[in-house]
Write a protein that holds these residues in place. Structure first.
Motif, PDB file in Angstrom:
ATOM      1  N   ILE A  56     -25.024 -11.339  24.892  1.00 59.58           N
ATOM      2  CA  ILE A  56     -24.049 -10.353  24.800  1.00 59.58           C
ATOM      3  C   ILE A  56     -22.838 -10.646  23.913  1.00 59.58           C
ATOM      4  CG2 ILE A  56     -22.209  -9.057  26.111  1.00 59.58           C
ATOM      5  CD1 ILE A  56     -24.145  -9.153  28.574  1.00 59.58           C
ATOM      6  N   GLU A  57     -22.378 -11.971  24.198  1.00 55.38           N
ATOM      7  CA  GLU A  57     -21.514 -12.594  23.195  1.00 55.38           C
ATOM      8  C   GLU A  57     -21.686 -12.607  21.831  1.00 55.38           C
ATOM      9  OE1 GLU A  57     -19.064 -16.939  22.589  1.00 55.38           O
ATOM     10  OE2 GLU A  57     -20.020 -16.564  24.378  1.00 55.38           O
ATOM     11  N   GLY A  58     -23.089 -12.803  21.562  1.00 56.43           N
ATOM     12  CA  GLY A  58     -23.452 -12.641  20.091  1.00 56.43           C
ATOM     13  C   GLY A  58     -23.356 -11.453  19.623  1.00 56.43           C
ATOM     14  N   SER A  61     -20.061 -10.247  18.689  1.00 54.02           N
ATOM     15  CA  SER A  61     -19.229 -11.033  17.960  1.00 54.02           C
ATOM     16  C   SER A  61     -19.068 -10.679  16.385  1.00 54.02           C
ATOM     17  CB  SER A  61     -19.820 -12.522  17.689  1.00 54.02           C
ATOM     18  OG  SER A  61     -21.063 -12.412  16.927  1.00 54.02           O
ATOM     19  N   GLY A  62     -19.480  -9.658  16.273  1.00 52.41           N
ATOM     20  CA  GLY A  62     -19.277  -8.801  14.791  1.00 52.41           C
ATOM     21  C   GLY A  62     -20.727  -8.614  14.116  1.00 52.41           C
ATOM     22  N   GLU A  63     -20.615  -8.283  12.851  1.00 53.45           N
ATOM     23  CA  GLU A  63     -21.594  -7.985  12.172  1.00 53.45           C
ATOM     24  C   GLU A  63     -22.512  -9.410  11.618  1.00 53.45           C
ATOM     25  OE1 GLU A  63     -23.119  -5.192  10.857  1.00 53.45           O
ATOM     26  OE2 GLU A  63     -21.819  -4.331  12.341  1.00 53.45           O
ATOM     27  N   PRO A  64     -23.681  -9.390  11.546  1.00 47.44           N
ATOM     28  CA  PRO A  64     -24.726 -10.615  11.322  1.00 47.44           C
ATOM     29  C   PRO A  64     -24.369 -10.984   9.694  1.00 47.44           C
ATOM     30  CG  PRO A  64     -26.019  -8.640  11.454  1.00 47.44           C
ATOM     31  CD  PRO A  64     -24.671  -8.253  11.951  1.00 47.44           C
TER      32      PRO A  64
END
Length: 84
Positions: A56-58, A61-64
């Motif tokens: 979930i945190e990943g 965290s935004g765009e890869p």
């Protein structure tokens, strides 16, 4: 820690398995075996919760970004060198 008595029902195959675990010296009695199974299940659930939270945190965290394997290797070498 207080103890609570429970009654469980096992199939013949399950009962034989528990007896085998005790006879092999891994556990002293049925209760030790069942308590160990519960502890292992609790640990597995905790690891699963940590993994889900990390996912979930990943996701939040935004765009890869593209994976830079050279940077990953360099960071690994630094960690290895620091632990020596």
């Amino acid at each position: 820690m207080s103890m609570h008595r429970k009654t469980i029902t096992l199939t013949e195959q399950q009962d034989n398995w528990v007896k085998t675990q005790i006879e092999s010296g891994h556990y002293g009695n049925d209760s030790e075996y069942i308590r160990d199974l519960i502890r292992r299940d609790q640990q597995a659930q905790e690891r699963l919760t940590l993994l889900r939270n990390a996912l979930i945190e990943g996701e939040l965290s935004g765009e890869p970004k593209p994976l830079d394997m050279a940077a990953v290797r360099a960071a690994g070498r630094l960690r290895l060198k620091a632990s020596s």
